[in-house]
Design a protein around this motif. Sequence first.
Motif, short mmCIF file in Angstrom:
data_model
loop_
_atom_site.label_atom_id
_atom_site.label_comp_id
_atom_site.label_asym_id
_atom_site.label_seq_id
_atom_site.Cartn_x
_atom_site.Cartn_y
_atom_site.Cartn_z
N SER A 25 0.84 -1.19 0.00
CA SER A 25 0.00 0.00 0.00
C SER A 25 0.88 1.24 0.00
O SER A 25 2.03 1.22 0.44
CB SER A 25 -0.91 0.02 1.23
OG SER A 25 -1.81 -1.07 1.22
N ARG A 79 0.27 5.80 0.17
CA ARG A 79 -0.64 6.93 0.18
C ARG A 79 0.02 8.14 -0.43
O ARG A 79 1.09 8.57 0.02
CB ARG A 79 -1.11 7.27 1.59
CG ARG A 79 -2.21 8.31 1.60
CD ARG A 79 -2.76 8.61 2.97
NE ARG A 79 -1.92 9.52 3.74
CZ ARG A 79 -2.34 10.25 4.77
NH1 ARG A 79 -3.60 10.15 5.15
NH2 ARG A 79 -1.51 11.03 5.41
N ALA A 113 -9.00 8.86 -10.04
CA ALA A 113 -10.05 9.12 -9.07
C ALA A 113 -10.29 10.62 -8.96
O ALA A 113 -9.40 11.42 -9.28
CB ALA A 113 -9.67 8.56 -7.69
N ILE A 128 -12.71 13.67 -6.49
CA ILE A 128 -13.60 13.96 -5.37
C ILE A 128 -14.08 15.40 -5.49
O ILE A 128 -13.29 16.31 -5.72
CB ILE A 128 -12.90 13.70 -4.01
CG1 ILE A 128 -13.85 13.88 -2.85
CG2 ILE A 128 -11.65 14.56 -3.86
CD1 ILE A 128 -13.30 13.35 -1.52
N ARG A 173 -17.45 10.97 -4.95
CA ARG A 173 -16.24 10.36 -5.51
C ARG A 173 -16.54 9.55 -6.76
O ARG A 173 -17.64 9.05 -6.92
CB ARG A 173 -15.59 9.42 -4.48
CG ARG A 173 -15.14 10.07 -3.20
CD ARG A 173 -14.74 9.01 -2.18
NE ARG A 173 -14.16 9.57 -0.97
CZ ARG A 173 -14.86 9.99 0.07
NH1 ARG A 173 -16.18 9.92 0.04
NH2 ARG A 173 -14.24 10.47 1.14
N TYR A 184 -14.20 6.76 -9.58
CA TYR A 184 -12.93 6.06 -9.78
C TYR A 184 -12.82 5.50 -11.18
O TYR A 184 -13.83 5.18 -11.82
CB TYR A 184 -12.80 4.91 -8.78
CG TYR A 184 -12.76 5.34 -7.34
CD1 TYR A 184 -13.91 5.43 -6.58
CD2 TYR A 184 -11.55 5.69 -6.75
CE1 TYR A 184 -13.87 5.85 -5.26
CE2 TYR A 184 -11.49 6.11 -5.42
CZ TYR A 184 -12.66 6.19 -4.69
OH TYR A 184 -12.61 6.61 -3.38
N LYS A 207 -10.91 0.66 -9.03
CA LYS A 207 -12.07 0.52 -8.14
C LYS A 207 -11.88 -0.62 -7.15
O LYS A 207 -11.44 -1.71 -7.53
CB LYS A 207 -13.33 0.26 -8.97
CG LYS A 207 -13.92 1.49 -9.60
CD LYS A 207 -15.19 1.15 -10.40
CE LYS A 207 -15.77 2.37 -11.06
NZ LYS A 207 -16.94 2.04 -11.90
N ARG A 210 -9.68 -0.78 -4.87
CA ARG A 210 -8.30 -0.81 -4.36
C ARG A 210 -7.83 0.57 -3.92
O ARG A 210 -7.06 0.68 -2.96
CB ARG A 210 -7.35 -1.33 -5.44
CG ARG A 210 -7.64 -2.74 -5.90
CD ARG A 210 -6.54 -3.27 -6.81
NE ARG A 210 -6.40 -2.48 -8.03
CZ ARG A 210 -5.27 -1.88 -8.41
NH1 ARG A 210 -4.18 -1.99 -7.67
NH2 ARG A 210 -5.23 -1.20 -9.54
N THR A 245 -8.62 4.67 -2.77
CA THR A 245 -9.61 5.54 -2.14
C THR A 245 -9.10 6.97 -2.15
O THR A 245 -7.98 7.24 -1.71
CB THR A 245 -9.88 5.10 -0.69
OG1 THR A 245 -10.33 3.74 -0.67
CG2 THR A 245 -10.95 6.00 -0.06
N SER A 281 -9.64 10.88 -0.84
CA SER A 281 -10.24 11.63 0.26
C SER A 281 -9.63 13.03 0.28
O SER A 281 -8.63 13.29 -0.39
CB SER A 281 -10.02 10.91 1.59
OG SER A 281 -8.63 10.81 1.88
N GLN A 287 -5.23 6.88 -1.28
CA GLN A 287 -4.80 5.66 -0.62
C GLN A 287 -4.84 4.53 -1.63
O GLN A 287 -5.90 4.24 -2.18
CB GLN A 287 -5.69 5.34 0.57
CG GLN A 287 -5.35 4.05 1.28
CD GLN A 287 -3.99 4.10 1.98
OE1 GLN A 287 -3.65 5.11 2.60
NE2 GLN A 287 -3.21 3.03 1.85
N ASN A 296 -4.13 0.60 -2.27
CA ASN A 296 -3.93 -0.72 -1.67
C ASN A 296 -3.82 -1.78 -2.76
O ASN A 296 -4.22 -1.55 -3.91
CB ASN A 296 -5.09 -1.05 -0.74
CG ASN A 296 -5.21 -0.09 0.43
OD1 ASN A 296 -4.22 0.46 0.90
ND2 ASN A 296 -6.43 0.12 0.89
#
Length: 121
Positions: free
Chosen positions: A16, A18, A48, A50, A56, A58, A63, A65, A67, A69, A80, A82
């Motif tokens: 992962s 970020r 992605a 927002i 949101r 993607y 999608k 995996r 995120t 924010s 993020q 992952n």
Amino acid sequence: VQLQAFGGGLVQAGDSLRLSCAASGRTFSRYTMGWFRQAPGKEREFVAAISWSGSRCYGDSVKGRFTISRDNAKNTVYLQMNSLKPEDTAVYYCGATAGPLVKVTTAYDSWGQGTLVTVSS
């Protein structure tokens, strides 16, 4: 708005990471923020986005995996990531638009300098 992306690096598949994108300006909370990526020899791809209200969307390849924010108090948007895959290797860019939630590159009129993510197999 001026943007600066950071947080990229070399990771292994399955790891992962970020990413962060710091923005200048008082009106950050009014912008739709997006993440895009560009692999060598390929066009810039939507990852992605927002909206100012927190809606949101993607890209299909991330999608479930990734995120996105945002923290309006810190003028920062995050990605993020992952379960990273080698095909996620690219330079990741953050963009800003005063318009609605969109996936189209040309709709974004402010860009950060990009941060490189390399995923080894």
